[in-house]
Design an enzyme around this catalytic site. Structure first.
Site, PDB file in Angstrom:
ATOM      1  N   GLU A 248      -2.727  -7.678  -0.247  1.00 31.13           N
ATOM      2  CA  GLU A 248      -4.121  -7.607   0.298  1.00 31.13           C
ATOM      3  C   GLU A 248      -5.105  -7.927  -0.799  1.00 31.13           C
ATOM      4  O   GLU A 248      -5.193  -7.336  -1.923  1.00 31.13           O
ATOM      5  CB  GLU A 248      -4.244  -6.438   1.008  1.00 31.13           C
ATOM      6  CG  GLU A 248      -3.511  -6.282   2.354  1.00 31.13           C
ATOM      7  CD  GLU A 248      -3.206  -4.848   2.611  1.00 31.13           C
ATOM      8  OE1 GLU A 248      -3.945  -4.002   2.093  1.00 31.13           O
ATOM      9  OE2 GLU A 248      -2.425  -4.675   3.279  1.00 31.13           O
TER      10      GLU A 248
ATOM     11  N   SER B 205      -1.818  -5.797   6.600  1.00 32.91           N
ATOM     12  CA  SER B 205      -0.532  -5.574   7.573  1.00 32.91           C
ATOM     13  C   SER B 205       0.570  -5.259   6.676  1.00 32.91           C
ATOM     14  O   SER B 205       1.501  -6.038   6.319  1.00 32.91           O
ATOM     15  CB  SER B 205      -0.187  -6.882   8.467  1.00 32.91           C
ATOM     16  OG  SER B 205      -1.224  -7.356   9.298  1.00 32.91           O
ATOM     17  N   GLU B 206       0.559  -4.185   6.153  1.00 33.17           N
ATOM     18  CA  GLU B 206       1.690  -3.547   5.269  1.00 33.17           C
ATOM     19  C   GLU B 206       3.086  -3.844   5.727  1.00 33.17           C
ATOM     20  O   GLU B 206       3.979  -4.280   5.049  1.00 33.17           O
ATOM     21  CB  GLU B 206       1.678  -2.383   4.809  1.00 33.17           C
ATOM     22  CG  GLU B 206       0.617  -2.006   3.896  1.00 33.17           C
ATOM     23  CD  GLU B 206      -0.830  -1.939   4.383  1.00 33.17           C
ATOM     24  OE1 GLU B 206      -0.863  -1.886   5.432  1.00 33.17           O
ATOM     25  OE2 GLU B 206      -1.943  -1.828   3.683  1.00 33.17           O
TER      26      GLU B 206
ATOM     27  N   GLN C  46      -2.135  -2.188  -1.929  1.00 38.40           N
ATOM     28  CA  GLN C  46      -3.450  -2.222  -2.814  1.00 38.40           C
ATOM     29  C   GLN C  46      -3.245  -0.713  -3.300  1.00 38.40           C
ATOM     30  O   GLN C  46      -4.102  -0.539  -4.363  1.00 38.40           O
ATOM     31  CB  GLN C  46      -4.466  -2.258  -1.882  1.00 38.40           C
ATOM     32  CG  GLN C  46      -5.844  -2.524  -2.282  1.00 38.40           C
ATOM     33  CD  GLN C  46      -6.646  -3.226  -1.525  1.00 38.40           C
ATOM     34  OE1 GLN C  46      -7.185  -2.675  -0.611  1.00 38.40           O
ATOM     35  NE2 GLN C  46      -6.842  -4.401  -1.746  1.00 38.40           N
ATOM     36  N   PHE C  47      -3.221   0.140  -2.643  1.00 39.59           N
ATOM     37  CA  PHE C  47      -2.788   1.466  -3.177  1.00 39.59           C
ATOM     38  C   PHE C  47      -1.277   1.882  -2.685  1.00 39.59           C
ATOM     39  O   PHE C  47      -1.075   1.844  -1.355  1.00 39.59           O
ATOM     40  CB  PHE C  47      -3.790   2.626  -2.498  1.00 39.59           C
ATOM     41  CG  PHE C  47      -5.192   2.323  -3.354  1.00 39.59           C
ATOM     42  CD1 PHE C  47      -5.278   3.203  -4.581  1.00 39.59           C
ATOM     43  CD2 PHE C  47      -6.014   1.456  -2.787  1.00 39.59           C
ATOM     44  CE1 PHE C  47      -6.671   3.232  -5.130  1.00 39.59           C
ATOM     45  CE2 PHE C  47      -7.219   1.318  -3.450  1.00 39.59           C
ATOM     46  CZ  PHE C  47      -7.484   2.173  -4.860  1.00 39.59           C
TER      47      PHE C  47
ATOM     48  N   ASP D 103      -0.310   4.524  -1.756  1.00 40.08           N
ATOM     49  CA  ASP D 103      -0.504   5.506  -0.584  1.00 40.08           C
ATOM     50  C   ASP D 103      -0.286   4.802   0.945  1.00 40.08           C
ATOM     51  O   ASP D 103       0.410   5.097   1.641  1.00 40.08           O
ATOM     52  CB  ASP D 103      -2.009   6.185  -0.444  1.00 40.08           C
ATOM     53  CG  ASP D 103      -2.261   6.792  -1.745  1.00 40.08           C
ATOM     54  OD1 ASP D 103      -2.413   7.773  -1.754  1.00 40.08           O
ATOM     55  OD2 ASP D 103      -2.233   5.836  -2.783  1.00 40.08           O
TER      56      ASP D 103
ATOM     57  N   ILE E  56       1.834   2.343   1.336  1.00 39.52           N
ATOM     58  CA  ILE E  56       2.850   1.849   1.640  1.00 39.52           C
ATOM     59  C   ILE E  56       3.726   2.319   3.141  1.00 39.52           C
ATOM     60  O   ILE E  56       4.659   1.844   3.532  1.00 39.52           O
ATOM     61  CB  ILE E  56       3.916   2.390   0.312  1.00 39.52           C
ATOM     62  CG1 ILE E  56       5.174   1.300   0.428  1.00 39.52           C
ATOM     63  CG2 ILE E  56       4.336   3.656   0.283  1.00 39.52           C
ATOM     64  CD1 ILE E  56       6.037   1.439  -0.903  1.00 39.52           C
TER      65      ILE E  56
ATOM     66  N   HIS F  61      -5.818   8.017  -1.871  1.00 34.34           N
ATOM     67  CA  HIS F  61      -5.794   7.237  -3.169  1.00 34.34           C
ATOM     68  C   HIS F  61      -5.086   7.968  -4.321  1.00 34.34           C
ATOM     69  O   HIS F  61      -5.535   7.768  -5.516  1.00 34.34           O
ATOM     70  CB  HIS F  61      -7.124   6.568  -3.417  1.00 34.34           C
ATOM     71  CG  HIS F  61      -7.703   5.863  -2.444  1.00 34.34           C
ATOM     72  ND1 HIS F  61      -7.987   5.994  -1.311  1.00 34.34           N
ATOM     73  CD2 HIS F  61      -7.804   4.349  -2.393  1.00 34.34           C
ATOM     74  CE1 HIS F  61      -8.623   5.181  -0.384  1.00 34.34           C
ATOM     75  NE2 HIS F  61      -8.382   3.879  -1.138  1.00 34.34           N
TER      76      HIS F  61
END
Lengths: 336, 378
Positions: free
Chosen positions: A38, A68-69, A91-92, A94, A96, A138
Site C-alpha cells: 500500500e 487489501s492485505e 504498511q504497519f 499490525d 497483517i 500501530h
C-alpha cells in the site's frame, strides 16, 4: 541493468536507509523481483522505505496495491508460484491480521502440502513495535502468531547492518520470510553504521552483542538495547552480563543460546510482545529442555503485560518492558 | 420457519439463451461434441464410482459430489489452451484429469493430471501429486498449471490474480479460471481479488457454481440477489450467467469471457446456475434430505446435464435416438447405476486409475516432517 552502490565508503547509514538499499540492490540484481504494498509507489511508502523504486523500476514491478492485505498476500503467493520473487510491504505490521488467512493457510503451507513442488520466495516486511505512542494498532509485535505457523521464517533485526544483510538473505532464501522492522529504530541516530558494499547476514544465526560470564540476556529488536543498558547497570553492581541478539526467531539459534548458558548458567529472556504464548515463553521452554543440565537458576522472562499497547505515555511505559524491569529480573536470577 | 426464497422463477429468469448463431460453439465439430459427451460420462462415472468406494469404507475423508454439476467443469475446460491455469475446488475433482483432456485422456504431454495421479490422491498414496499431504481436491501442479486450493473458500482467487500478473510480466497470454461456489462469494477476499483483477485488467475468470446451497445455507441467506453475476457491476466487468446444466451454454459463456481476457480487456464473472444433487459432503446426505425441501431437490435434479446435452445432439442430428438410449445414467443416483450405464472406455479409464492407486505405495511416515521449508528439487 546498472547497479550502482551509491553509498560512499565511510558514510553511516541509518536502519531505514539500510533496508531501502537492500530492496533497491536486490531489485536491480533480480529482474524477476516485484514489490507490492500500500502506497509504496507514488508515495514511496508510509515511512519512505520504497522511495525512488517506482521511478527506477516502473509500475509493472512496483505495485501500489489497494487496501487489501488478503489480496496482497494471496497475489504475492500467486506471483511467486509463477516464477517471481516478491517483496510485500505491510504498511504497519499490525495490519497483517487482515491478510492472516492467506499468509498462514495458503502461503506458509505451500511447500509442505505440495511436498516441495512449490517454494515461494516472498519477503513480507513492515514497521513494528511499540514505545513511540502508536497505541493499539500501530505498535504491535504479533510475531508469535507467525512463529506458531509452520512454513514461515521470522526475523527481527536490531541494527542497520543486520537489517540490510538479513533482508538480502531473505530475498534469496526461497521461502516465505516475515521481517519485523522496529520503526523506532528507523531513524535512530546513535545506531547508524558504516556498511560494506556487498554482504548478507545468514538467517538462523544469533549474535552476541556483549560478552559476560554471570548471566545471559536473550532478546531481539529494540529490547536488545534495554538489555545492553541493563548490562551496564549490572556491571556497576559487579555482575558480568552477556547479551544475545537472536535476529532470527524461526529458525531459532539454540546453539548460540546453549553456548552462552554453558558459560553463565543463568538466563532472562526479554521481548515486548504480551506474555501469554509470547515468543519469550517459547525460548524459556526451549532453554528448559535443551539446557536442562546447564541451568543454575530457573529462567525468567520479561515481557509486556497481557494487554494491548495503550496510548498515553504513562500507560505505555507501565505495560512495556524497560531497562529497570530487565535489571529487576536479572537481579532475581543472579541472586537465586 | 421457512427460509426466505428468491423463488425458482428467479433462478431461471436470468439465464439468457441466445440461440446457436455466432456462438463459440459454432467452432466445435461433431467429433468435439462427441468428446464433450464422453467427458460428461467420465465426470459422472468418476463421481459414481467414488461414492460406491466411499460407502464400502475404502476412502478416507469426505467426498464432495460433483453430480449434476459436470457440465460446468466440462464446458468451462473444453476451450482452454494448454498454457491456461485453473483452480478447481472441492466439488470439481474431475477437473484435475479433464484439464487439457481434449488432447487425449492418456496423452502424457497434456497439461492436466493423469487418472493415475488423481486416483492416487483419492487413495492417499505417495504417487499423488502432493504425496497425499493434504486431502482430496487440495492438489495442484505448477507445471500443469493447476493452482493448489485450500479449504478456505474464495482463497485461490487472489492467488490466481498473482499468477495472472506474473504471467503478463513473463510475456504470456494465459487466462486463469477459478472455480467457486456461490457461498464463497460472501468472503471478503472474493471482493478484494476481483477488485484488484479489474483494476489491472487481469485475465482472471471467476466461475461461480451457484448450486443454491452453501452446505446448509440457502443462497437467499448468503446473497441479496439470486444472481451472483450482479456483483460484476461493482467491479465494472461483465457478469455472465450460464445454464449450468447445459454444457454448450457454459462453453459459450466461458469462451466469451476467455476471449475478452485474452484480448487484454480484463476479468469476468461467469455464474453457472445449477443444483447440488446430494448433501454438502457424503457425511451430510442424510441431513440434507431434511433441510432441503423434497420438491426443490426434485426440480433441481430434473435437468441432468447428460440428458440435456443428448437431447441437443439428437435435435442437431449428431446422434440418433437409439444411440442416445444406449448409455443412460442420467437422472439416476449413484446407487441406481451400474458400469453398463456408461461407455466401456470410460469405465476402463477409471479402472486403470484405481488399480494403479490401490497397488501404489503409501507415503513413508517420516515424510510427515519434511518440506515445511524448501529442500531443493523433489
Amino acid at each position: 541493468m546498472s547497479i550502482v552502490l551509491e553509498h560512499k565508503t565511510g558514510t553511516k547509514r541509518n536502519f531505514l536507509t539500510a533496508i531501502k538499499e537492500a530492496i533497491r540492490e536486490e531489485m536491480a540484481l533480480n529482474p524477476d523481483m516485484v514489490c507490492m504494498g500500500e502506497d509504496i509507489g507514488l508515495l514511496g511508502g508510509a515511512f519512505g522505505v520504497t522511495e525512488g523504486l517506482l521511478a527506477e523500476f516502473g509500475r509493472a514491478r512496483v505495485i501500489d496495491a489497494p487496501i487489501s492485505e488478503a489480496l496482497i498476500a494471496g497475489a504475492a503467493t500467486g506471483m511467486a508460484l509463477n516464477g517471481k520473487t516478491v517483496m510485500m510491504e505491510l504498511q504497519f505490521i499490525d495490519f497483517i491480521s487482515c491478510g492472516f488467512d492467506q499468509i498462514v493457510n495458503t502461503m506458509a503451507t505451500f511447500s509442505y502440502r505440495t511436498a516441495g513442488e512449490v517454494n515461494l520466495p516472498i519477503v513480507m516486511r513492515g514497521p513494528a513495535g511499540a514505545y513511540g505512542g502508536g497505541a493499539l494498532y500501530h505498535s504491535q509485535m504479533n510475531e508469535a502468531w507467525f512463529c506458531n505457523s509452520p512454513g514461515l521464517k521470522v526475523l527481527c533485526p536490531s541494527t542497520p547492518y543486520d537489517a540490510k544483510g538479513l533482508l538480502r538473505s531473505a530475498l534469496r532464501d526461497g521461502n516465505p520470510v516475515l521481517i519485523y522492522e522496529i520503526k523506532e529504530l528507523y531513524r535512530k541516530r546513535d545506531i547508524e553504521q558504516e556498511l560494506p558494499d556487498d554482504y548478507t547476514v545468514p538467517i538462523g544465526k544469533a549474535v552476541v552483542r556483549r560478552e559476560g560470564a554471570d548471566l545471559t540476556l536473550v532478546s531481539y529488536g529494540q529490547n536488545v538495547y534495554h538489555c545492553l543498558e541493563a548490562a551496564e547497570v549490572l556491571a556497576k553492581e559487579g555482575s558480568s552480563v552477556e547479551v544475545i541478539d537472536l535476529r532470527s526467531l524461526v529458525p531459532l539459534d539454540m546453539d548460540a543460546i546453549r553456548a552462552s548458558i554453558a558459560k553463565t548458567g543463568r538466563v532472562v529472556v526479554v521481548n515486548e510482545a504480551p506474555m501469554t504464548c509470547g515468543f519469550a515463553g517459547e525460548v524459556v521452554a526451549r532453554i528448559s529442555t535443551d539446557c536442562f543440565e546447564l541451568l543454575d537458576a530457573p529462567p525468567l522472562r520479561v515481557t509486556r503485560l497481557d494487554t494491548p499497547v495503550p496510548w498515553a505515555k504513562t500507560l505505555e511505559t507501565y505495560v512495556l518492558p524497560n531497562t529497570e524491569k530487565v535489571v529487576a529480573a536479572a537481579r532475581k536470577v543472579l541472586e537465586f | 420457519m421457512t427460509p426466505p426464497s428468491h423463488g425458482a422463477a428467479a433462478v431461471q429468469k436470468r439465464i439468457e439463451k441466445t440461440g446457436d448463431q455466432a456462438l463459440p460453439r459454432q467452432a466445435l465439430t461433431p467429433a468435439d461434441n462427441q468428446e464433450l459427451l464422453r467427458q460428461l460420462y467420465l465426470a459422472r462415472y468418476f463421481d459414481v464410482r467414488l461414492i460406491k468406494e466411499k460407502k464400502r469404507g475404502r476412502l478416507r475423508g469426505t467426498l464432495y459430489s460433483s453430480h449434476n454439476q459436470e457440465a460446468i467443469i466440462v464446458g468451462s475446460l473444453f476451450g482452454l489452451e494448454p498454457t491456461d491455469w485453473i483452480s478447481p475446488i472441492h466439488r470439481d475433482m474431475p477437473a484435475f484429469f479433464l484439464k487439457d483432456a481434449r488432447r487425449g485422456w492418456r496423452n502424457p504431454e497434456r497439461n492436466g493430471m493423469s487418472i493415475e495421479e488423481v486416483c492416487s490422491q483419492v487413495w492417499c498414496k505417495a504417487t499423488s501429486p502432493g504425496r497425499a499431504r493434504d486431502n482430496w481436491s487440495h492438489i495442484g501442479s505448477k507445471t500443469k498449471r493447476i493452482i493448489h486450493s485450500t479449504s478456505m473458500l474464495a482463497g485461490t482467487i487472489p492467488v490466481a490474480c498473482g499468477v495472472a500478473y506474473a504471467d503478463r510480466l513473463n510475456g504470456g497470454n494465459a487466462v486463469v479460471l477459478t472455480y467457486n461456489g456461490e457461498g464463497s462469494t460472501a468472503q471478503g477476499v472474493f471482493h478484494e481479488s476481483i477488485n484488484f483483477a479489474s483494476v489491472h485488467k487481469l485475465p482472471v475468470i471467476t466461475i461461480v457454481e451457484n448450486n443454491q446451497w452453501a452446505y446448509g445455507t440457502p443462497v437467499e441467506l448468503g446473497s441479496p440477489s439470486p444472481d451472483i453475476a450482479d456483483r460484476a457491476k461493482g467491479y465494472n466487468i461483465p457478469g455472465l450467467i450460464a445454464d449450468g446444466q447445459d454444457v454448450l451454454d457454459v462453453y459459450d459463456k466461458v469462451m466469451a469471457a476467455v476471449a475478452r481476457a485474452r484480448a487484454g480487456l480484463g476479468p469476468s464473472i461467469v455464474e453457472c446456475k445449477t443444483f447440488r444433487a446430494y448433501g454438502h459432503g457424503d457425511h451430510d446426505d442424510d441431513r440434507a434430505a431434511k433441510y432441503r425441501p423434497e420438491e426443490e431437490v426434485e426440480r433441481g435434479r430434473s435437468r441432468d446435464p447428460i440428458a440435456v446435452f443428448k437431447r441437443w445432439l439428437v435435435e442437431h442430428n449428431q446422434m440418433s435416438a437409439d444411440e442416445a438410449q444406449r448409455f443412460s445414467p442420467e437422472g439416476l443416483s449413484a446407487s441406481e447405476v451400474t458400469d453398463d450405464d456408461f461407455p466401456p472406455e470410460v469405465v476402463q479409464y477409471l479402472k486403470e486409475g484405481i488399480e494403479f492407486a490401490i497397488q501404489a505405495p503409501v507415503p513413508p511416515a517420516e515424510e510427515g516432517s519434511r518440506w515445511v521449508f524448501a529442500e531443493g528439487p523433489r
